[in-house]
Motif scaffolding. Structure first.
Motif, short mmCIF file in Angstrom:
data_model
loop_
_atom_site.label_atom_id
_atom_site.label_comp_id
_atom_site.label_asym_id
_atom_site.label_seq_id
_atom_site.Cartn_x
_atom_site.Cartn_y
_atom_site.Cartn_z
N ARG A 1 -24.56 52.56 -7.21
CA ARG A 1 -23.95 53.11 -6.00
C ARG A 1 -22.75 54.00 -6.32
NH1 ARG A 1 -19.61 49.97 -5.81
NH2 ARG A 1 -19.72 47.87 -6.67
N LEU A 2 -22.55 54.31 -7.59
CA LEU A 2 -21.40 55.11 -7.99
C LEU A 2 -21.78 56.57 -8.19
CD1 LEU A 2 -19.86 52.76 -10.73
CD2 LEU A 2 -19.17 52.98 -8.34
N PRO A 3 -20.87 57.50 -7.89
CA PRO A 3 -21.13 58.90 -8.22
C PRO A 3 -21.32 59.06 -9.74
CG PRO A 3 -19.23 58.69 -6.76
CD PRO A 3 -19.57 57.31 -7.21
N GLU A 4 -22.05 60.07 -10.15
CA GLU A 4 -22.32 60.27 -11.57
C GLU A 4 -21.06 60.51 -12.38
OE1 GLU A 4 -25.18 63.39 -11.92
OE2 GLU A 4 -26.85 62.12 -11.24
N ASP A 5 -20.03 61.06 -11.75
CA ASP A 5 -18.79 61.35 -12.49
C ASP A 5 -17.71 60.32 -12.22
OD1 ASP A 5 -18.33 62.12 -9.87
OD2 ASP A 5 -17.18 63.92 -10.40
N HIS A 6 -18.09 59.14 -11.72
CA HIS A 6 -17.14 58.05 -11.52
C HIS A 6 -16.66 57.54 -12.88
CE1 HIS A 6 -15.67 54.01 -10.38
NE2 HIS A 6 -15.47 54.54 -9.18
N VAL A 7 -15.43 57.03 -12.91
CA VAL A 7 -14.86 56.54 -14.16
C VAL A 7 -15.77 55.49 -14.80
CG1 VAL A 7 -13.38 54.95 -12.82
CG2 VAL A 7 -12.85 55.41 -15.22
N THR B 1 -3.21 66.86 -12.09
CA THR B 1 -3.22 66.55 -10.65
C THR B 1 -4.67 66.60 -10.19
OG1 THR B 1 -2.94 68.89 -10.04
CG2 THR B 1 -0.95 67.55 -10.28
N CYS B 2 -4.93 66.04 -9.02
CA CYS B 2 -6.28 66.08 -8.48
C CYS B 2 -6.20 66.38 -6.99
CB CYS B 2 -7.01 64.76 -8.73
SG CYS B 2 -6.35 63.37 -7.78
N ASP B 3 -7.37 66.55 -6.38
CA ASP B 3 -7.42 66.92 -4.96
C ASP B 3 -6.88 65.82 -4.05
OD1 ASP B 3 -8.45 69.33 -5.65
OD2 ASP B 3 -10.48 68.95 -4.90
N CYS B 4 -6.74 64.61 -4.60
CA CYS B 4 -6.20 63.51 -3.78
C CYS B 4 -4.70 63.60 -3.63
CB CYS B 4 -6.54 62.17 -4.43
SG CYS B 4 -8.31 61.82 -4.49
N GLU B 5 -4.05 64.47 -4.40
CA GLU B 5 -2.60 64.56 -4.37
C GLU B 5 -2.13 64.96 -2.99
OE1 GLU B 5 0.77 63.79 -5.29
OE2 GLU B 5 -0.25 64.10 -7.19
N GLY B 6 -1.17 64.19 -2.48
CA GLY B 6 -0.65 64.50 -1.16
C GLY B 6 0.44 65.52 -1.17
N GLY C 1 -5.45 60.69 -17.11
CA GLY C 1 -4.61 61.05 -15.96
C GLY C 1 -4.81 60.12 -14.79
N PHE C 2 -6.06 59.80 -14.51
CA PHE C 2 -6.36 58.84 -13.45
C PHE C 2 -5.71 57.49 -13.74
CE2 PHE C 2 -9.27 55.23 -12.63
CZ PHE C 2 -9.17 55.17 -11.25
N CYS C 3 -5.85 57.01 -14.98
CA CYS C 3 -5.31 55.70 -15.34
C CYS C 3 -3.78 55.69 -15.31
CB CYS C 3 -5.80 55.29 -16.73
SG CYS C 3 -7.55 54.82 -16.77
N SER C 4 -3.17 56.77 -15.75
CA SER C 4 -1.72 56.84 -15.72
C SER C 4 -1.19 56.74 -14.30
CB SER C 4 -1.24 58.16 -16.36
OG SER C 4 0.16 58.26 -16.32
N ALA D 1 -5.19 59.23 -6.50
CA ALA D 1 -5.78 59.24 -7.83
C ALA D 1 -7.28 59.10 -7.68
CB ALA D 1 -5.21 58.11 -8.67
N CYS D 2 -7.99 60.22 -7.70
CA CYS D 2 -9.44 60.19 -7.51
C CYS D 2 -10.12 59.50 -8.69
CB CYS D 2 -9.98 61.61 -7.40
SG CYS D 2 -9.30 62.54 -6.01
N PRO D 3 -11.06 58.57 -8.43
CA PRO D 3 -11.76 57.89 -9.51
C PRO D 3 -12.98 58.65 -10.02
CG PRO D 3 -12.41 56.94 -7.42
CD PRO D 3 -11.41 58.01 -7.11
N THR D 4 -13.09 59.94 -9.66
CA THR D 4 -14.18 60.78 -10.13
C THR D 4 -13.62 62.01 -10.82
OG1 THR D 4 -14.30 61.78 -7.93
CG2 THR D 4 -15.83 59.99 -8.41
N GLU D 5 -14.44 62.61 -11.68
CA GLU D 5 -13.96 63.70 -12.53
C GLU D 5 -13.70 65.00 -11.79
OE1 GLU D 5 -15.40 66.24 -16.50
OE2 GLU D 5 -16.62 64.58 -15.76
N ALA D 6 -14.60 65.40 -10.90
CA ALA D 6 -14.54 66.74 -10.32
C ALA D 6 -13.19 67.10 -9.72
CB ALA D 6 -15.65 66.91 -9.29
N PRO D 7 -12.57 66.22 -8.92
CA PRO D 7 -11.30 66.61 -8.29
C PRO D 7 -10.16 66.87 -9.27
CG PRO D 7 -12.28 64.76 -7.12
CD PRO D 7 -13.04 64.92 -8.40
#
Length: 276
Positions: A171-177, A271-276, A210-213, A133-139
Motif C-alpha cells: 500500500r506504499l508509493p514506489e518512492d516511499h522511504v 527542503t520538500c513540498d511539505c515545507e510550510g 534529509g527526511f530523517c533529519s 517532511a514528506c516520506p516519499t522521494e519526489a517532493p
C-alpha cells in the motif's frame, strides 16, 4: 515481521533506465579504466551484506506501518541493539538505546491504548504531514528532475514487483522511504553490490537523510527520533561498506562531510513540498 522478508532469487535482468550506459548495464557496474566494479575481487567476494539487508528490512518496518502491540512486543524480546543495528558509531548506538528504552518502558501487557502516542506520531509523520517532511522521494527533488527520477525508479523495480508488493509495502508509493529501503535490501540479497551503490547515490541518499533529519528534530516521540537517526546512520555506513567492497568511493563533492556536520546540529539543507 515475516511478511516483510523478501525471498532471495537469482539475479534478474533489469530494464534499461536513464541511469544505464549505452551497453544497457548499470553505470555503477563500469569502474574507472574499464574494469568492472563487480569483478569478483577478493575484497568484494569476502564482503557479506546479509546483515545489512536484514537491518534495512527492520528499518523499513519502522517506516512502513504504525506500531502494533505484537511488533513492539517483538522489539522488547529482541532489542534493536542486539539485532545488528547498533553499529560501532555514536549516533547508531545512541539511537538504538533510545528505541530500546522506549520499548522497555511500555507496560508489561502492551495494548493499543498504551501505544497510542506512538501511533499518533506515526500518523503525523506519514499521513498528515504536520512535520513538513514528506516520506516519499519526489517532493524532495526539483520539479524538473522528478520525471527522470520516477522513470529510473521504475527501472530499478522491474522484475521485483511481486517481492516488493507484499504487505505492508503493497500500500506504499514506489518512492516511499520503506519501499526504497526494501528495494536496496533486495539488491543486496542478490549480491548486486555495485547496483546497491548506484541506487544509494541515485535515489536513497538524495533525500532520505534529509527526511530523517527533519523527523528527528520535529517528532514528538523519542521512538521515531531514534528510528530516523538509526536509518541515516545505517545508510551512511552502508555506502562506505559497499564502496569499499566494490572499489567505488563516494563521488567528489557529494556533500557527505557537510551532511555529517549539519546532521549533528539538527539541520539539513534539503527542503520538500511539505515545507510550510
Amino acid at each position: 515481521m515475516d511478511s516483510m522478508v523478501l525471498e532471495a532469487a537469482a539475479p534478474l535482468v533489469r530494464q534499461r533506465t536513464p541511469d544505464d550506459d549505452e551497453t544497457g548495464r548499470p553505470v555503477a557496474d563500469a569502474a574507472p579504466g574499464g574494469a568492472s566494479a563487480g569483478d569478483g575481487s577478493p575484497a568484494e567476494q569476502d564482503a557479506d551484506f546479509g546483515d545489512a539487508a536484514a537491518a534495512l528490512r527492520l528499518l523499513a518496518l519502522l517506516h512502513a506501518q504504525a506500531p502494533t502491540p505484537a511488533f513492539l512486543e517483538d522489539l522488547r524480546n529482541n532489542p534493536i541493539g542486539g539485532r545488528g543495528l547498533a553499529l560501532d558509531r555514536d549516533d547508531a548506538i545512541q539511537a538504538s538505546a533510545l528505541i530500546d528504552e522506549v520499548v522497555s518502558d511500555l507496560p508489561p501487557r502492551i495494548t493499543r491504548r498504551s501505544i497510542s502516542p506512538l501511533a499518533s506520531d506515526y500518523t503525523t509523520i506519514h499521513v498528515t504531514g504536520e512535520y513538513c517532511a514528506c516520506p516519499t522521494e519526489a517532493p524532495w527533488l526539483d520539479v524538473q528532475a522528478r520525471p527522470a527520477a520516477a522513470a529510473s525508479l521504475r527501472g530499478w523495480r522491474a522484475g521485483f514487483e511481486t517481492a516488493l508488493r507484499r504487505p505492508p509495502a503493497d500500500r506504499l508509493p514506489e518512492d516511499h522511504v520503506a519501499a526504497e529501503l526494501l528495494l536496496l535490501a533486495h539488491l543486496l540479497d542478490l549480491g548486486r553490490k555495485a547496483d546497491g551503490v548506484q541506487f544509494l547515490d541515485r535515489h536513497v541518499l538524495r533525500w532520505i537523510p534529509g527526511f530523517c533529519s527533519r523527523i528527528a528534530t520535529r517528532c514528538r516521540e523519542p521512538f521515531y527520533a531514534g528510528a530516523a537517526i538509526l536509518t541515516t546512520a545505517h545508510l551512511d555506513h552502508l555506502r562506505d561498506r559497499l564502496g569499499s567492497a566494490c572499489g567505488m568511493p563516494r563521488p567528489n563533492g557529494d556533500g557527505a562531510d557537510v551532511r555529517r556536520r549539519r546532521r549533528t546540529e539538527g539541520q539539513f539543507p534539503l527542503t520538500c513540498d511539505c515545507e510550510g
